[in-house]
Scaffold this active site. Structure first.
Site, PDB file in Angstrom:
ATOM      1  N   HIS A   1     -15.991   4.913  65.420  1.00 34.08           N
ATOM      2  CA  HIS A   1     -14.410   5.679  64.816  1.00 34.08           C
ATOM      3  C   HIS A   1     -14.732   6.517  65.022  1.00 34.08           C
ATOM      4  CE1 HIS A   1     -17.784   3.300  61.359  1.00 34.08           C
ATOM      5  NE2 HIS A   1     -16.454   3.196  60.892  1.00 34.08           N
TER       6      HIS A   1
ATOM      7  N   LYS B   1     -14.912  11.517  61.574  1.00 33.71           N
ATOM      8  CA  LYS B   1     -15.911  11.060  60.541  1.00 33.71           C
ATOM      9  C   LYS B   1     -16.672  12.198  60.758  1.00 33.71           C
ATOM     10  CE  LYS B   1     -18.403   6.805  59.206  1.00 33.71           C
ATOM     11  NZ  LYS B   1     -18.117   6.838  57.413  1.00 33.71           N
TER      12      LYS B   1
END
Length: 242
Positions: free
Chosen positions: A131, A135
């Site tokens: 990600h 995040k």
């Protein structure tokens, strides 16, 4: 037109859902809610509410929902057992859909990974999720959902077999070990890989999201569907009929 309230409207997903709803023919925005807003107004003006907030925000939403039940689509990740129990309890009086990922492709990945885990029992399992640098939680909720599915398919308790990192002289890999690894960098929207490894061959199942619109459109479709359902807990499998 179904009126959808967005809870956590200032977040990345909230903004993406707002954008996608502008071109939606079956639903429209009722209200954009963020921390400090009027919860009563959110519930009064909405037929269904989509939540992409934070664990504390979801906790507050569920507590209020008991006083004014409305269908809830919850996509917030990082929820603890207390919040999940509260969600289950609230679903007795309203329909609640909960998923760590609203992508239909990820739902199919989860289904296939579970089947592969069952069929390839002698294969080692490794899970990798990637990600963007912003995040906050790791591993991702989706990676943990995948890990739960492959463990359940082998009648294993994930807490007893999960590995979250390897360093130093740790010895050989145990037979039932399920590793869940995280990578963070750049603007990666989301990539999940479930790998099955055996001597002489391996199988890797991959899903890559290239836009948050994928999750937003999925959440909107689910919200429209959920507005017509009875009170209970629903998952992505219920929506897909698998």
């Amino acid at each position: 037109m179904i009126k959808i309230g967005i809870y956590g409207a200032k977040g990345r997903m909230g903004k993406q859902i707002e954008e996608c709803l502008k071109s939606e023919t079956q639903a429209q925005i009722s209200i954009l809610y963020d921390k400090g807003g009027n919860l009563g107004e959110l519930f009064e003006k909405s037929d269904v509410i989509i939540d992409f907030s934070s664990p504390s925000g979801t906790h507050e939403l569920l507590n209020y929902a008991r006083t004014m039940p409305k269908p809830l689509v919850i996509g917030t990740t990082g929820l603890d057992e207390k919040i999940l129990h509260l969600m289950q309890s609230a679903s007795e009086v309203m329909p609640i859909f909960y998923a760590t990922n609203m992508s239909l492709g990820v739902a199919v990945l989860n289904y296939l990974a579970s089947k592969a885990s069952q069929m390839l029992r002698n294969f080692d399992i490794e899970i990798l999720e990637m990600h963007h640098r912003h995040k906050k939680d790791a591993p991702s909720g989706t990676a943990m959902t995948l890990a739960q599915s492959v463990a359940k398919a082998r009648n294993l308790e994930l807490e007893k077999v999960r590995v979250s990192g390897r360093d130093g002289i740790i010895g050989e890999r145990s037979k039932d070990e399920i590793a869940v690894m995280s990578l963070r960098g750049g603007d990666i929207v989301g990539r999940h890989m479930v790998g099955f490894y055996e001597d002489g061959e391996f199988l890797e199942l991959n899903h890559t999201a290239t836009s948050r619109a994928t999750f937003a459109k999925g959440a909107i479709k689910i919200a429209i569907w959920l507005s017509k359902q009875e009170a209970k807990m629903y998952s992505i499998n219920d929506f897909l009929g698998i």
